[in-house]
Design an enzyme around this catalytic site. Structure first.
Site: not given
Ligand code: NAP
Length: 250
Positions: A37, A90, A156, A160, A189, A191
């Site tokens: 991360d 991810n 975004y 995607k 989701i 998060t």
């Molecule tokens: P999250 O809780 O923000 O977790 C993402 C993690 O990735 C965070 O710890 C973030 O750090 C880290 N990150 C950001 N930029 C990075 C980089 N350049 N290198 C390494 N790590 C990095 O988000 P999440 O909802 O779990 O999302 C995970 C994945 O699921 C993403 O690809 C997102 O697009 C996808 N997704 C999420 C949803 C949703 O509704 N949550 C829906 C569809 C798809 P920081 O917090 O410091 O930025």
């Protein structure tokens, strides 16, 4: 029986949300993990939670927007565990919300560099290591927004959609070499990505966009990833699976 026993896995963006849930589940299923991360605190917390539960995980601080960091993560996995069988690409960010004619150029560059180029950089180094390990399975986290659009999220949505196409290409490139590559498309989701940016009323309205009438939780995404990354999905490659409470069926 643990279905990932003796497998080594890389999970990116493992310090929070979906990546953390995937890491905890894979560790419970016997995988040895290299978790990464950009958030050092979150990454270390995930690693500590895994070892507290008796699992095996090392945390590597890495920025997935940098190709060299992806190489570093794979090198660490090989150095520590001697092989690489599984990867979940991810890490991602939401980015700015603006119509295309006003979309900030630096915001576009950042979203594309993490959400799309980051997935390419990941696979670019994971695949040679998997070939040397006798095969593997990759899951790339896309989104429902890898299949349909929503207003104001041009970078975004483009990233995607790109992840889905990149996944299909990688699957074709390596179908005969025992590497399966699939994409997962979560609906909205709960998060930090969602909750830190949106107020209660907006979250309620978004929940209502899903036929199930609620948001998803990270563990529900992790279960699908686990199946795709396991040998139970041995004939599945180049696929996009949504986990979205019915969102895309509308
Ligand atoms: P999250 O809780 O923000 O977790 C993402 C993690 O990735 C965070 O710890 C973030 O750090 C880290 N990150 C950001 N930029 C990075 C980089 N350049 N290198 C390494 N790590 C990095 O988000 P999440 O909802 O779990 O999302 C995970 C994945 O699921 C993403 O690809 C997102 O697009 C996808 N997704 C999420 C949803 C949703 O509704 N949550 C829906 C569809 C798809 P920081 O917090 O410091 O930025």
């Amino acid at each position: 029986m643990q279905i990932l026993k003796n497998k080594t896995a890389i999970i990116t963006g493992a310090g929070s949300g979906i990546g953390r849930a995937i890491s905890l589940l894979y560790a419970a299923e016997g995988a040895r993990l290299v978790i990464t991360d950009i958030d050092e605190k979150g990454g270390n917390e995930t690693a500590a939670e895994i070892s507290k539960k008796g699992g095996e995980a090392v945390f590597v601080l890495a920025d997935m927007a940098k190709a060299d960091d992806s190489k570093k993560v794979v090198d660490q996995a090989i150095k520590k565990f001697g092989a690489l069988h599984i990867a979940v690409n991810n890490a991602g960010i939401a980015g700015p919300l603006k119509p295309i004619g006003e979309y900030p150029i630096d915001g576009w560059d950042k979203v594309i560099s993490i959400n799309l180029s980051g997935v390419f950089y990941g696979m670019r180094y994971q695949i040679p290591a998997m070939l040397a390990s006798g095969g593997g399975s990759i899951v790339n986290i896309a989104s429902i927004l890898g299949k349909v659009a929503t207003k104001n999220a041009g970078a975004y949505v483009a990233a995607k959609h790109g992840v889905v196409g990149l996944t299909e290409t990688a699957a074709l490139d390596y179908a005969e070499q025992k590497i399966r590559v699939n994409a997962v498309g979560p609906g909205y989701i709960v998060t930090p990505m969602l909750t830190k940016n949106l107020d209660e009323a907006t979250l309620k309205a978004i929940a209502g966009l899903h036929p199930m009438g609620r948001l998803g939780v990270s563990e529900e995404v992790a279960e699908l990833c686990l199946w795709l990354n396991s040998d139970k999905a041995s004939f599945v490659t180049g696929a996009y699976y949504n986990v979205d409470g019915g969102y895309l069926a509308q």
